[in-house]
Design an enzyme around this catalytic site. Sequence first.
Site, PDB file in Angstrom:
ATOM      1  N   ASN A 298       5.308   0.229  12.095  1.00  0.00           N
ATOM      2  CA  ASN A 298       5.753  -1.129  11.807  1.00  0.00           C
ATOM      3  C   ASN A 298       6.797  -0.930  10.698  1.00  0.00           C
ATOM      4  OD1 ASN A 298       5.946  -3.668  10.793  1.00  0.00           O
ATOM      5  ND2 ASN A 298       3.730  -3.844   9.955  1.00  0.00           N
ATOM      6  N   TRP A 299       7.973  -1.237  11.089  1.00  0.00           N
ATOM      7  CA  TRP A 299       8.964  -0.992  10.171  1.00  0.00           C
ATOM      8  C   TRP A 299       9.290  -2.034   9.173  1.00  0.00           C
ATOM      9  CZ3 TRP A 299      13.551   1.312  13.567  1.00  0.00           C
ATOM     10  CH2 TRP A 299      13.315   2.468  14.370  1.00  0.00           C
ATOM     11  N   LYS A 300       8.263  -3.296   9.401  1.00  0.00           N
ATOM     12  CA  LYS A 300       8.381  -4.253   8.573  1.00  0.00           C
ATOM     13  C   LYS A 300      10.036  -4.650   8.138  1.00  0.00           C
ATOM     14  CE  LYS A 300       3.981  -2.735   6.483  1.00  0.00           C
ATOM     15  NZ  LYS A 300       3.173  -2.724   5.478  1.00  0.00           N
TER      16      LYS A 300
ATOM     17  N   HIS B 155      -0.433  -9.804  11.148  1.00  0.00           N
ATOM     18  CA  HIS B 155      -0.363  -8.945   9.905  1.00  0.00           C
ATOM     19  C   HIS B 155      -0.855  -9.467   8.788  1.00  0.00           C
ATOM     20  CE1 HIS B 155       0.984  -5.896   7.242  1.00  0.00           C
ATOM     21  NE2 HIS B 155       0.849  -4.901   8.202  1.00  0.00           N
TER      22      HIS B 155
ATOM     23  N   GLU C  97       0.360  -9.082   6.084  1.00  0.00           N
ATOM     24  CA  GLU C  97       1.443  -9.684   5.063  1.00  0.00           C
ATOM     25  C   GLU C  97       1.790 -10.988   5.474  1.00  0.00           C
ATOM     26  OE1 GLU C  97       4.118  -6.236   5.414  1.00  0.00           O
ATOM     27  OE2 GLU C  97       2.500  -5.041   4.188  1.00  0.00           O
TER      28      GLU C  97
ATOM     29  N   GLU D  54      -6.882  -3.174   9.904  1.00  0.00           N
ATOM     30  CA  GLU D  54      -6.186  -2.945   8.428  1.00  0.00           C
ATOM     31  C   GLU D  54      -6.667  -3.319   7.502  1.00  0.00           C
ATOM     32  OE1 GLU D  54      -1.718  -1.806   9.687  1.00  0.00           O
ATOM     33  OE2 GLU D  54      -1.958  -3.743   9.369  1.00  0.00           O
TER      34      GLU D  54
ATOM     35  N   GLY E 144       0.021   0.101   2.023  1.00  0.00           N
ATOM     36  CA  GLY E 144       1.073   0.369   1.298  1.00  0.00           C
ATOM     37  C   GLY E 144       0.433   0.919  -0.112  1.00  0.00           C
TER      38      GLY E 144
ATOM     39  N   SER F  32      -2.090   3.094   5.012  1.00  0.00           N
ATOM     40  CA  SER F  32      -1.711   4.308   4.549  1.00  0.00           C
ATOM     41  C   SER F  32      -1.856   5.641   5.259  1.00  0.00           C
ATOM     42  CB  SER F  32      -2.341   4.592   3.050  1.00  0.00           C
ATOM     43  OG  SER F  32      -1.961   3.240   2.271  1.00  0.00           O
TER      44      SER F  32
ATOM     45  N   GLY G  25       2.878   1.772   8.698  1.00  0.00           N
ATOM     46  CA  GLY G  25       3.962   1.295   7.921  1.00  0.00           C
ATOM     47  C   GLY G  25       4.834   2.297   7.313  1.00  0.00           C
ATOM     48  N   GLY G  26       4.876   2.555   5.993  1.00  0.00           N
ATOM     49  CA  GLY G  26       5.803   3.312   5.263  1.00  0.00           C
ATOM     50  C   GLY G  26       6.006   4.721   5.999  1.00  0.00           C
TER      51      GLY G  26
HETATM   52  P1  PGA Z   1       1.311   1.281   5.067  1.00  0.00           P
HETATM   53  O1  PGA Z   1       1.222   0.010   6.301  1.00  0.00           O
HETATM   54  O2  PGA Z   1       0.944   2.276   6.437  1.00  0.00           O
HETATM   55  O3  PGA Z   1       2.492   1.326   4.539  1.00  0.00           O
HETATM   56  O4  PGA Z   1      -0.114   1.240   4.557  1.00  0.00           O
HETATM   57  C1  PGA Z   1       0.446  -0.409   7.485  1.00  0.00           C
HETATM   58  C2  PGA Z   1       0.703  -1.600   7.969  1.00  0.00           C
HETATM   59  O5  PGA Z   1       1.293  -2.760   7.254  1.00  0.00           O
HETATM   60  O6  PGA Z   1       0.728  -1.883   9.025  1.00  0.00           O
END
Ligand code: PGA
Length: 252
Positions: A9-11, A95, A97, A167, A173, A213, A234-235
């Site tokens: 997930n590149w956000k 998600h 966010e 999640e 994050g 994470s 994500g990251g």
């Molecule tokens: P993260 O994000 O790996 O940076 O914790 C995961 C996500 O939000 O899907």
Amino acid sequence: MRKIIIAGNWKMNKTASEAVKLATLLTRDLADITEVDIVICPPFTALADVHDVVTDTNIGLGAQNLYWEDEGAFTGEVSAPMIKESGAQYVIIGHSERRQFFGETDQTVNKKIKAALKWNLTPIVCVGENLEQREKNKTFDVVSGQCKGSLAGFTAQEMEKMVIAYEPVWAIGTGKTATPAQAQEVHKFIRELISKMHNEDVASSVRIQYGGSVKPENTAELISQEDIDGALVGGASLSSDSFVKIIKNARK
Ligand code: PGA
């Protein structure tokens, strides 16, 4: 046997040209992987260009959101048929966010899943508790409420087409990963819930990813848990080096 599925997930990262560069590296370095379904989810503005890069490779393409109407006066929104035509096969829905910053609720998630399925996009449906909820021992209540609300009204056949991502918000994050045992406990709970909502066959075929994470160093242990069928990253999906390592470490 459920096939492992790892999605990046590149956000809100990567312009279209940056996205093409990363996708190009991934197609080169992951070409020999057959045991894992690989998906990358760039921003909308990069979908078509990245599609050109991943066409006829083992890398799938996903969007990060959609709006449930097909078209109309909804300024700024992007619909399922638009995403479909850009070449994506998957879409992340609900998600945390989006729930936290953009007013997403279980009801809107439910409508978005319907739209995705109508257009033959595989929804990756996100659920998970925040820190306060975990500390108050509300994890199972919260996750159960989100699953029942988001996944209401679908047939068993539709349910089988979805991917669920557990999640925990406190792990996203933050560098704090749920322990494999903490994650497994919730994954098992979600699978049992799907079994009650539908049946055991459906529950045992639905893939449930862990997210929060995920890094090369913790992937193998998370994936080794019985009910963890992959990861939403994500990251660590923003550099080819770490995403490639995660995928290689995810081979059971
Ligand atoms: P993260 O994000 O790996 O940076 O914790 C995961 C996500 O939000 O899907």
